[in-house]
Each structure stands twice: as structure tokens, then as C-alpha cells.
Design an enzyme around this catalytic site. Structure first.
Site, mmCIF file in Angstrom:
data_model
loop_
_atom_site.group_PDB
_atom_site.id
_atom_site.type_symbol
_atom_site.label_atom_id
_atom_site.label_comp_id
_atom_site.label_asym_id
_atom_site.label_seq_id
_atom_site.Cartn_x
_atom_site.Cartn_y
_atom_site.Cartn_z
ATOM 1 N N ASN A 191 0.866 -1.189 0.000
ATOM 2 C CA ASN A 191 0.000 0.000 0.000
ATOM 3 C C ASN A 191 0.901 1.237 0.000
ATOM 4 O O ASN A 191 1.463 1.602 1.027
ATOM 5 C CB ASN A 191 -0.892 -0.045 1.246
ATOM 6 C CG ASN A 191 -1.852 1.128 1.312
ATOM 7 O OD1 ASN A 191 -1.849 2.006 0.440
ATOM 8 N ND2 ASN A 191 -2.659 1.161 2.349
ATOM 9 N N LYS B 280 3.285 0.801 3.121
ATOM 10 C CA LYS B 280 2.876 -0.184 4.131
ATOM 11 C C LYS B 280 2.908 -1.540 3.453
ATOM 12 O O LYS B 280 2.543 -1.654 2.282
ATOM 13 C CB LYS B 280 1.446 0.095 4.611
ATOM 14 C CG LYS B 280 1.325 1.316 5.489
ATOM 15 C CD LYS B 280 -0.081 1.366 6.087
ATOM 16 C CE LYS B 280 -0.353 2.754 6.600
ATOM 17 N NZ LYS B 280 -1.683 3.222 6.311
ATOM 18 N N ARG C 246 -2.638 -2.229 -3.392
ATOM 19 C CA ARG C 246 -3.852 -1.460 -3.135
ATOM 20 C C ARG C 246 -3.820 -0.205 -4.008
ATOM 21 O O ARG C 246 -2.889 0.596 -3.921
ATOM 22 C CB ARG C 246 -3.913 -1.045 -1.666
ATOM 23 C CG ARG C 246 -5.138 -0.230 -1.395
ATOM 24 C CD ARG C 246 -5.135 0.339 -0.011
ATOM 25 N NE ARG C 246 -6.372 1.083 0.189
ATOM 26 C CZ ARG C 246 -6.537 1.981 1.125
ATOM 27 N NH1 ARG C 246 -5.583 2.241 1.975
ATOM 28 N NH2 ARG C 246 -7.677 2.601 1.242
ATOM 29 N N HIS D 247 -12.860 2.872 0.222
ATOM 30 C CA HIS D 247 -12.867 1.815 1.256
ATOM 31 C C HIS D 247 -13.579 0.554 0.752
ATOM 32 O O HIS D 247 -14.101 -0.238 1.542
ATOM 33 C CB HIS D 247 -13.601 2.256 2.545
ATOM 34 C CG HIS D 247 -12.987 3.412 3.263
ATOM 35 N ND1 HIS D 247 -13.752 4.420 3.823
ATOM 36 C CD2 HIS D 247 -11.708 3.711 3.536
ATOM 37 C CE1 HIS D 247 -12.967 5.306 4.404
ATOM 38 N NE2 HIS D 247 -11.704 4.893 4.241
ATOM 39 N N ASN E 254 -10.295 7.071 10.690
ATOM 40 C CA ASN E 254 -9.938 8.468 10.526
ATOM 41 C C ASN E 254 -10.665 9.024 9.290
ATOM 42 O O ASN E 254 -11.309 10.046 9.337
ATOM 43 C CB ASN E 254 -8.418 8.572 10.420
ATOM 44 C CG ASN E 254 -7.988 10.001 10.467
ATOM 45 O OD1 ASN E 254 -8.634 10.833 11.097
ATOM 46 N ND2 ASN E 254 -6.923 10.308 9.757
ATOM 47 N N ARG F 110 -11.691 15.638 7.626
ATOM 48 C CA ARG F 110 -12.470 16.012 6.432
ATOM 49 C C ARG F 110 -13.882 16.424 6.841
ATOM 50 O O ARG F 110 -14.488 15.815 7.727
ATOM 51 C CB ARG F 110 -12.575 14.832 5.457
ATOM 52 C CG ARG F 110 -11.252 14.438 4.848
ATOM 53 C CD ARG F 110 -11.473 13.434 3.731
ATOM 54 N NE ARG F 110 -10.223 12.761 3.406
ATOM 55 C CZ ARG F 110 -10.065 11.442 3.477
ATOM 56 N NH1 ARG F 110 -11.050 10.644 3.835
ATOM 57 N NH2 ARG F 110 -8.902 10.912 3.168
ATOM 58 N N GLY G 263 -11.108 1.707 12.851
ATOM 59 C CA GLY G 263 -10.599 2.155 14.160
ATOM 60 C C GLY G 263 -11.662 2.535 15.166
ATOM 61 O O GLY G 263 -11.693 2.001 16.285
ATOM 62 N N ASN H 160 -13.561 -0.158 17.889
ATOM 63 C CA ASN H 160 -12.981 0.015 19.228
ATOM 64 C C ASN H 160 -13.722 0.942 20.170
ATOM 65 O O ASN H 160 -13.313 1.085 21.313
ATOM 66 C CB ASN H 160 -11.542 0.534 19.099
ATOM 67 C CG ASN H 160 -10.655 -0.461 18.399
ATOM 68 O OD1 ASN H 160 -10.536 -1.603 18.843
ATOM 69 N ND2 ASN H 160 -10.053 -0.057 17.298
ATOM 70 N N GLU I 64 -8.308 -5.375 5.371
ATOM 71 C CA GLU I 64 -8.165 -5.066 3.954
ATOM 72 C C GLU I 64 -6.992 -5.823 3.331
ATOM 73 O O GLU I 64 -7.062 -6.264 2.190
ATOM 74 C CB GLU I 64 -7.996 -3.556 3.768
ATOM 75 C CG GLU I 64 -9.270 -2.809 4.139
ATOM 76 C CD GLU I 64 -9.094 -1.308 4.226
ATOM 77 O OE1 GLU I 64 -9.223 -0.655 3.201
ATOM 78 O OE2 GLU I 64 -8.832 -0.795 5.335
HETATM 79 P P1 AMP Z 1 -8.366 3.874 11.214
HETATM 80 O O1 AMP Z 1 -8.352 4.998 10.222
HETATM 81 O O2 AMP Z 1 -9.341 2.787 10.869
HETATM 82 O O3 AMP Z 1 -6.997 3.357 11.560
HETATM 83 O O4 AMP Z 1 -8.939 4.513 12.582
HETATM 84 C C1 AMP Z 1 -8.227 5.491 13.292
HETATM 85 C C2 AMP Z 1 -9.147 6.145 14.302
HETATM 86 O O5 AMP Z 1 -9.649 5.156 15.209
HETATM 87 C C3 AMP Z 1 -8.427 7.188 15.152
HETATM 88 O O6 AMP Z 1 -9.165 8.399 15.202
HETATM 89 C C4 AMP Z 1 -8.405 6.547 16.518
HETATM 90 O O7 AMP Z 1 -8.480 7.507 17.528
HETATM 91 C C5 AMP Z 1 -9.661 5.699 16.498
HETATM 92 N N1 AMP Z 1 -9.599 4.702 17.561
HETATM 93 C C6 AMP Z 1 -8.716 3.688 17.707
HETATM 94 N N2 AMP Z 1 -8.947 3.043 18.883
HETATM 95 C C7 AMP Z 1 -9.976 3.690 19.489
HETATM 96 C C8 AMP Z 1 -10.690 3.517 20.721
HETATM 97 N N3 AMP Z 1 -10.350 2.562 21.573
HETATM 98 N N4 AMP Z 1 -11.690 4.374 20.999
HETATM 99 C C9 AMP Z 1 -12.024 5.362 20.145
HETATM 100 N N5 AMP Z 1 -11.406 5.564 18.973
HETATM 101 C C10 AMP Z 1 -10.404 4.743 18.642
#
Ligand code: AMP
Length: 402
Positions: free
Chosen positions: A7, A14, A91, A180, A211, A241, A332, A336, A385
Site C-alpha cells: 500500500n 505499508k 492497493r 474503502h 480516521n 475532512r 478504528g 474500538n 483489507e
Molecule cells: P483507522 O483509520 O481505521 O486506523 O482509525 C483510526 C481512528 O480510530 C483514530 O481516530 C483513533 O483515535 C480511532 N480509535 C482507535 N482506537 C480507538 C478507541 N479505543 N476508541 C475510540 N477511537 C479509537
């Protein structure tokens, strides 16, 4: 067969090496700050410790060489030599209307990816550099392109057309593409398995909340609508964004502050979303959640608008599909954050959704977090992914060999 998944970003690479048979990850890592002072490799062999090394990488080709050296390192490497890598899955962010599935890379495919560069000027050129660097260093290894836009190519015209003069679509292919896609596709398939029902019978809403964030309506296994558009700027409120806004805001702010359209768009991509709403407090949802709990007004404002945008799309897509069997959370935040899921789902009581507080606090596995009842099920499904790219790459390469 070992599949190398690559990626390439504008200044990063990555990678993961995945055994297609066991579907286990053999190694993973990241080259960052490529072409910038302080470039480094972060590398983790399976079951091993994370290693970090400052390595000079002037460009992506040097970075790919560093990756291959790390993977074949006698001490910490994952394979003996490069002959143990059977294929590379790349990717690719934008495939335009040319690609609705993964594709073996040929000169024609590379040209088509280059032709889409004006639709993804930050990503597609970097993706191409990654392909060419791999081709130069592994000339006999088959390369496969897996597109972020491909899964959404099944959208009907009423979902993908914008209500602007039709000639902009005809002449320049201005339309909704969605992103995505690999994640939305993977999560939809996993949801069918978790629910024990055929994908072809299900109406699903997939909420990829990271994010960057997007939501898809997946009806009977096919994407029928998605929140991101011509670019990933449209749709949900995201980390930095804006998501959906009135396009007139661009000219209004440009006039007020003497900015160009490009400068305003940069602000909408990099300084908006929950970061902008929280008055620059943070784009990271962990920070925002903690501050929200502590009563921080900036964090509260950002979280409320964010949650509102997710609720709105779930309602819209339920209406579009004339019902929904399951709502899936991934990425993320989606995977989580029990708090954010809880806040969203409380608004869906009208759909007879009742949250299972015990299951909602589980982490790292696919779970149903709604109580049994007449409403749609709610699932948390960790996305993967890289595994999806490895699977699609293997399927194509194995098919070619038959
Ligand atoms: P991603 O783009 O899928 O890697 O997601 C990144 C986002 O997930 C970031 O804003 C992180 O703060 C959020 N994130 C990861 N772990 C947690 C958690 N335990 N609680 C809330 N947000 C999380």
C-alpha cells in the site's frame, strides 16, 4: 503461496506478507518519510518484536528494496529468498469506471491507473510508482491491482450521478465512486458468515468509521450506495475532512479570506471534520472521547455532529433499501469505541434495536452487539483489507496458472 500486499502512499509504503493457505500474516511493516530527512523502516516479523531502523530511502524504489531486504534478512526475515514470494497485491485507490474487480497488472492496466490520476492526484501516482518499483525488483512475479473503488461499481445510476449538467459525467466522468471498497466488501461477506445467512439474501449497512469514514448500503451482496463521492471528501464527518457541505461555502470562504478554491479544499480535507469542529483540539477519537467524558465543550460539539452524521446516513440507507437486516461497524472507531456505537444505536430505538452492553464491550472479534428481537441485528466486524487483497490476488494468480 506467500502474497506480498503493498500500500503505497505519497511518502510511505505499508506492507504485509500473508500466506494464502493458512491466511496467516508472516510479517508486516511500514517505510515512512520516504524522500524526507529521517526516513525509517518499522518491521515486525510474525511472533517477533517490532524493529525500527533509520534507513535512507530517497524514493519508493529504494523503499521497496528496503522492504524486500527486510523480508529476506537471514536473522529477522520471513522468507529465505524472493522466490518464496508468489505474487504482489497492490492497493490502488482509484480505478474510475474501468475496474469493477481485482486485475492482473499489464501495461494497459498501468495506463488506465495513470488515466485516473486526476481523480486521485495524491494516491494513484504513488500507487503506480509502487507497482513499477516492484516490477523492477521482482520482474517474474505476477502483480495484481485491487481497487478501493471497485466494490462500488455496482451502484445504480440514481446513486452515482450528481444533479449537475449531464455533460460533466459524459465528458469527464464526474460521478460518485466511493472508497474503502475492499473493507466494505470484506465486512459484508463476514457479516453473512456471522449471521449464518447467504449474502445474496441480506440488506446490510456497513459503517467504516476510521480516521476516514464511509457508509455503504449493500443489498443482496452488491453495493447500491455509498457516502464518499468523486473523492473521499464527501459523506460523513471524518477526522479532518468535512464530509457533506453546501458547495457554496467554498466560494464564500474564498471571498472572505482571499483564498483560492484549492486552498479552501485543503482546509476542508485537512483542517475540518472533528478536528475543525473541536476548534483544533484533536482529530483522534480517543482524545475526543476522553475529553468528552471530562466535559470538554469542544470535544462534545465535535462528537455530537459526528454522531448525528452517522445516524442520518443509517436512516437514509435503510429507506433506500426498504429495510435493513444488519448494521455493521468496522475500522478504528467502529471496532474500538463502545461509547460511540452506544450513542449511535440509542437513536435507532425506533428500529427496535436494543444494545447488548456485554457484547458491545468485547474487542478484536466479530460479534453481534444487539439483543435478539424484531429489529435489525448490529454487528462489530474487524476489517482486514490486507487479507482481502491477498485473497483476491491469490485467486487471480491461481486462476491464471490453471
Ligand atoms: P483507522 O483509520 O481505521 O486506523 O482509525 C483510526 C481512528 O480510530 C483514530 O481516530 C483513533 O483515535 C480511532 N480509535 C482507535 N482506537 C480507538 C478507541 N479505543 N476508541 C475510540 N477511537 C479509537
Amino acid at each position: 503461496m506467500n502474497i506480498l500486499v503493498i500500500n503505497c502512499g505519497s511518502s510511505s509504503v505499508k506492507f504485509q506478507l500473508i500466506d494464502s493457505e493458512s491466511e496467516k500474516r508472516i510479517a508486516k511493516g511500514l517505510c515512512e518519510r520516504i524522500g524526507i530527512e529521517g526516513s525509517r523502516l518499522i518491521y515486525t516479523p510474525a511472533g517477533g518484536k517490532k524493529l525500527t531502523a533509520e534507513v535512507k530511502m530517497a524514493d519508493h524504489r529504494e523503499a521497496i528494496a528496503v522492504v524486500l531486504k527486510a523480508l529476506t534478512d537471514p536473522q529477522n526475515g520471513a522468507v529465505k529468498d524472493l522466490s518464496e514470494i508468489g505474487a504482489v497485491g497492490h492497493r490502488i485507490v482509484h480505478g474510475g469506471e474501468n475496474f469493477s474487480k481485482a486485475t492482473l497488472i499489464t501495461d494497459e492496466v498501468k495506463k488506465a491507473i495513470a488515466d485516473c490520476s486526476d481523480l486521485a492526484p495524491l494516491h494513484n501516482p504513488a500507487n503506480l510508482v509502487g507497482i513499477e518499483a516492484c516490477e523492477a525488483l521482482m520482474p517474474s512475479v505476477p502483480m495484481v491491482a485491487v481497487f478501493d473503488t471497485a466494490f462500488h461499481q455496482t451502484m445504480p445510476e440514481e446513486s452515482y450521478l450528481y444533479a449537475i449538467p449531464y455533460r460533466y459525467y459524459r465528458d469527464y466522468r464526474v460521478r460518485r465512486y466511493g472508497f474503502h471498497g475492499t473493507s466494505h466488501e470484506y465486512v459484508s461477506s463476514r457479516a453473512a458468515v456471522v449471521l449464518g445467512r447467504p449474502l445474496e439474501e441480506l440488506k446490510l449497512i456497513v459503517c467504516h468509521l476510521g480516521n476516514g469514514a464511509s457508509i455503504s448500503a449493500v443489498k443482496y451482496g452488491k453495493c447500491v450506495d455509498t457516502s464518499m463521492g468523486l473523492t473521499p471528501l464527501e459523506g460523513l464527518v471524518m477526522g479532518t475532512r468535512s464530509g457533506d457541505i453546501d458547495p457554496a461555502i467554498v466560494e464564500f470562504i474564498a471571498n472572505k479570506e482571499g483564498k483560492s478554491a484549492g486552498e479552501v479544499l485543503r482546509m476542508l480535507n485537512k483542517e475540518s471534520g472533528v478536528y475543525g469542529l473541536s476548534d483544533g483540539f484533536s482529530s483522534d477519537f480517543r482524545d475526543l472521547e476522553d475529553a468528552y467524558e471530562a466535559g470538554n465543550e469542544n470535544a462534545k460539539r465535535a462528537m455530537e455532529v459526528y454522531i448525528h452524521s452517522v445516524i442520518k446516513y443509517i436512516g437514509a440507507y435503510t429507506a433506500e433499501m426498504n429495510g435493513v437486516d444488519a448494521i455493521c461497524f468496522t475500522a478504528g472507531v467502529g471496532e474500538n469505541s463502545p461509547i460511540i456505537r452506544d450513542r449511535i444505536l440509542h437513536h435507532l430505538a425506533y428500529m427496535h434495536i436494543v444494545i447488548d452492553e456485554v457484547e458491545n464491550h468485547k474487542r478484536g472479534e466479530a460479534v453481534v452487539i444487539s439483543m435478539p428481537g424484531p429489529g435489525p441485528k448490529v454487528l462489530v466486524i474487524p476489517t482486514n483489507e490486507e487479507l482481502s487483497i491477498a485473497r483476491q490476488t491469490f485467486a487471480l494468480v491461481a486462476g491464471e496458472k490453471k
